[in-house]
Enzyme design. Sequence first.
Site, PDB file in Angstrom:
ATOM      1  N   SER A 134     -45.269 -40.765 -71.729  1.00  0.00           N
ATOM      2  CA  SER A 134     -46.050 -42.000 -71.636  1.00  0.00           C
ATOM      3  C   SER A 134     -47.331 -41.821 -72.423  1.00  0.00           C
ATOM      4  O   SER A 134     -47.791 -40.693 -72.647  1.00  0.00           O
ATOM      5  CB  SER A 134     -46.379 -42.302 -70.172  1.00  0.00           C
ATOM      6  OG  SER A 134     -47.362 -43.306 -70.049  1.00  0.00           O
ATOM      7  N   TYR A 147     -50.082 -40.136 -61.836  1.00  0.00           N
ATOM      8  CA  TYR A 147     -49.017 -40.484 -62.775  1.00  0.00           C
ATOM      9  C   TYR A 147     -49.291 -39.854 -64.139  1.00  0.00           C
ATOM     10  O   TYR A 147     -48.408 -39.229 -64.738  1.00  0.00           O
ATOM     11  CB  TYR A 147     -48.904 -42.003 -62.907  1.00  0.00           C
ATOM     12  CG  TYR A 147     -47.903 -42.439 -63.945  1.00  0.00           C
ATOM     13  CD1 TYR A 147     -46.535 -42.380 -63.682  1.00  0.00           C
ATOM     14  CD2 TYR A 147     -48.316 -42.915 -65.183  1.00  0.00           C
ATOM     15  CE1 TYR A 147     -45.610 -42.778 -64.637  1.00  0.00           C
ATOM     16  CE2 TYR A 147     -47.404 -43.319 -66.138  1.00  0.00           C
ATOM     17  CZ  TYR A 147     -46.043 -43.251 -65.869  1.00  0.00           C
ATOM     18  OH  TYR A 147     -45.135 -43.647 -66.813  1.00  0.00           O
TER      19      TYR A 147
END
Length: 287
Positions: A134, A147
């Site tokens: 990501s 995250y």
Amino acid sequence: MSPQIWLITGTSSGFGGLLTKAALAHGDKVIATARDPAKIADLKALGAATLALDVTDTEENVNKTITAAVEIYGHIDILVNNAAYILEGAIEECSPEEEFKSWNTNVFGVTKVLRAVLPYMRLCRSGVIANMGSIGGWRGYGGAGMYGASKYAIAGLSEGLRQEVAPLGIDVVCIEPGYFRTNFLAPGHRTSSAKHIADYDPVMEPLRNMLSAYNGKQPGDPEKGARVIVEILTKTGRVQGKVLPGRIPLGSDALKVIGGFCADTGKTLEEWKDIASSTDHDDVAKN
């Protein structure tokens, strides 16, 4: 070129299902996995083989599932570790149990699947592994630190694994998407920490409002993204003849975020180089 055999985790939502469809449309064979195979019946109807796989299950059960997957077509050419878990919350708000759930999917689940698949790829002396990272693996964001930390871990894990298996004919890439218009940001797909600390509201409320407002307005087209991932991992089309890099951005916003991070890092290194290098022994030559 004979069809490639794919194994994809987390195909019940997000990129997983679209990537399965794109690989099938490319003429390849796909083993699509999800915790509940009933949720991917549409992929089975399109020709994918489907299996139940919970990446947070025991190593023994994950190994059994991968063995069953290999038995379907005899081998696995392309592995995509796609299953993911979003945990919202300031670091102090996140409990050890919530932290573990996040990392159990995003990191430990990946390593369990890797350990199960790699023996078969080593036997064939070939294969491509894609771990879904990501842009959060480049810049940490307040309220999504857990995250982001897990995606930083995936990037580092991918780079280390890449060096380990390159002599065995296996490629490893970390694909790092920006924001794509999937259901990933939908409230039902984001888990918030149970604990609330009011002092963090000035950070958390704008984040939650931004994510909710951004849902459905992300710049990335996930169907286009899935087709590009297929092109990359099969090394066809525009990728034919290219050497895959260890980390691959996906989306114009990913290019902007990563480019900005690299520029900022360059400035920091230049500004702090004298202080940083002053810790060397006197007998170390200065460049």
